[in-house]
Enzyme design. Sequence first.
Site, short mmCIF file in Angstrom:
data_model
loop_
_atom_site.label_atom_id
_atom_site.label_comp_id
_atom_site.label_asym_id
_atom_site.label_seq_id
_atom_site.Cartn_x
_atom_site.Cartn_y
_atom_site.Cartn_z
N ASP A 110 9.39 3.45 13.38
CA ASP A 110 10.04 2.36 14.11
C ASP A 110 11.48 2.07 13.67
O ASP A 110 12.40 2.13 14.47
CB ASP A 110 9.17 1.09 14.13
CG ASP A 110 8.60 0.71 12.77
OD1 ASP A 110 8.98 1.35 11.77
OD2 ASP A 110 7.79 -0.23 12.71
N ASP A 116 0.84 -1.19 0.00
CA ASP A 116 0.00 0.00 0.00
C ASP A 116 0.88 1.25 0.00
O ASP A 116 2.08 1.16 0.26
CB ASP A 116 -0.96 0.01 1.19
CG ASP A 116 -0.29 -0.45 2.47
OD1 ASP A 116 -0.95 -1.15 3.25
OD2 ASP A 116 0.89 -0.10 2.69
N ASP A 137 1.44 5.06 1.46
CA ASP A 137 1.07 6.04 2.48
C ASP A 137 1.71 7.38 2.15
O ASP A 137 2.85 7.44 1.69
CB ASP A 137 1.54 5.59 3.86
CG ASP A 137 0.82 4.33 4.32
OD1 ASP A 137 -0.29 4.07 3.83
OD2 ASP A 137 1.37 3.60 5.16
P1 ATP Z 1 4.00 -3.42 5.21
O1 ATP Z 1 4.70 -3.78 3.95
O2 ATP Z 1 3.86 -4.56 6.15
O3 ATP Z 1 2.74 -2.64 5.03
P2 ATP Z 1 4.98 -1.00 6.34
O4 ATP Z 1 6.38 -0.58 6.63
O5 ATP Z 1 4.19 -0.21 5.38
O6 ATP Z 1 5.07 -2.51 5.97
P3 ATP Z 1 2.86 -0.56 8.22
O7 ATP Z 1 2.50 -1.41 9.39
O8 ATP Z 1 1.92 -0.48 7.07
O9 ATP Z 1 4.28 -1.06 7.75
O10 ATP Z 1 3.16 0.89 8.81
C1 ATP Z 1 3.48 1.99 7.95
C2 ATP Z 1 4.62 2.79 8.53
O11 ATP Z 1 4.25 3.35 9.79
C3 ATP Z 1 5.90 2.01 8.81
O12 ATP Z 1 6.71 1.91 7.67
C4 ATP Z 1 6.54 2.84 9.91
O13 ATP Z 1 7.20 3.98 9.37
C5 ATP Z 1 5.34 3.33 10.70
N1 ATP Z 1 4.98 2.43 11.82
C6 ATP Z 1 4.11 1.40 11.80
N2 ATP Z 1 4.01 0.82 13.01
C7 ATP Z 1 4.84 1.49 13.83
C8 ATP Z 1 5.18 1.39 15.21
N3 ATP Z 1 4.66 0.43 15.98
N4 ATP Z 1 6.06 2.28 15.71
C9 ATP Z 1 6.60 3.24 14.93
N5 ATP Z 1 6.34 3.38 13.64
C10 ATP Z 1 5.47 2.53 13.07
MG MG Z 2 2.08 -0.61 4.88
#
Ligand code: ATP
Ligand code: MG
Length: 417
Positions: free
Chosen positions: A155, A62, A64
């Site tokens: 994170d 996705d 963001d």
């Molecule tokens: P995925 O491919 O699993 O979607 P993602 O990196 O996009 O991986 P998400 O869970 O969709 O992960 O979260 C989007 C973003 O928000 C992360 O890349 C990170 O920057 C931030 N984020 C998500 N969860 C946390 C957390 N628990 N603490 C700090 N930052 C977070």
């Molecule tokens: Mg994501």
Amino acid sequence: MGSPTIEDLGPKVLARPDHQVSRGSLSSEALKVLYRLHRSGYAAYLVGGSVRDILLGKRPKDFDVATNARPQEIRRLFRNSRVIGRRFRLVHVYFRAGIVEVATFRASPEPPESPNDWEEAAAEEAEESTTTDRPQPATEDVVYGTPAEDARRRDFTVNALFYNIADFSIIDHVGGIEDLERGLIRTIGDPDQRFIEDPVRMMRALEYSVRLGFEIDERTSEAIVAQRDLIAEASAPRLTYELLESLRSGHAAGIHEAWRRAGVFTRAFPDLPIDTDESMRVLEMVDGEIASGRELSDPSLIGSYFLGRFLAIAEEETSETGRVDNPQVLGRLRESLDPASTSMHLSNQTLHLLHQGLFALTKMRRAPERGRQVLKLARQEYFKVAWELYGFAVTLGYISPDAYQGWKRALRKVGSK
Ligand code: ATP
Ligand code: MG
């Protein structure tokens, strides 16, 4: 004078010729959102996992977006949008092809007594609550921040890269580019502190290391060992969410193995059995399904942990003449599922489908004799769960291939498969 900190040095910026992110690697919806914000005079960045994945040559799940526009301003720019969230408000922009999530840059850290943001976001996702009509929070300026602050509250360094639509550059406030090149998962800031702030990050670190094939930085890794007991106190819906994400990722077996070795799995999910070879085999089957492009429902994903145990119970409670002691099977099924459903806060609907779906397997151990029996079962809401798990049960050797073929044929006849 001490040595300069990251803040003193400012961000590292990779100009367009120096990186791989082209506009063609973004979804057209994400591009539309970024361009409209930019043309309206706002800063607009692609953020988080999507930038990381594109830099690694993967297709993001996705997209963001982060911006300096406030939620109500974003809302006004996109007619098909909704403000969600209580304290910190995100905007979901709806397209036929999916949602683009737009967030205003956030400051960090949170005051310690307030609930963690990620917690709030997960809780709201679960409730699907919308709060379009709520007044702006009085503390808005405390909540919103600069791009650098927004990067640092994330994170891991590789999750904090920004792609700037204004000049197509990558902006790195936290050393994420270097870690991406070296294949390292590293927390932003002090790992102990970041894990104390939010223990779910420990599960996420291990998950990313498997999904991306990265190492975990040594200090981050040591902090997991030091802080892992805190996982038991993390919010159940968030842990369950991470679990389902891992099961849907196509890397469930590897992620579970990493969680187990780091001693976090049993702390997070004390009531889920993964201690046997059989349960690892089921996770590999789940990965196989995802790899072939099939989706599994949540009850089936959770059910996969209990499948082997349940089938063994069903065999034990079947007499030599083939009679099944149904109340006994149901009772023992409850006994094995109930602790997990309580500790994981599974919804009643998920639990119901899980019970019924597993129980239906006892009736499918032999090929069906009557078309009515097939129709009746195929019409049940839980049949999808039963059928998804049935394939696994066949591979595990609990169901004969003849029975399986018999059910397939019969279902085709009644037009259900
Ligand atoms: P995925 O491919 O699993 O979607 P993602 O990196 O996009 O991986 P998400 O869970 O969709 O992960 O979260 C989007 C973003 O928000 C992360 O890349 C990170 O920057 C931030 N984020 C998500 N969860 C946390 C957390 N628990 N603490 C700090 N930052 C977070
Ligand atoms: Mg994501």
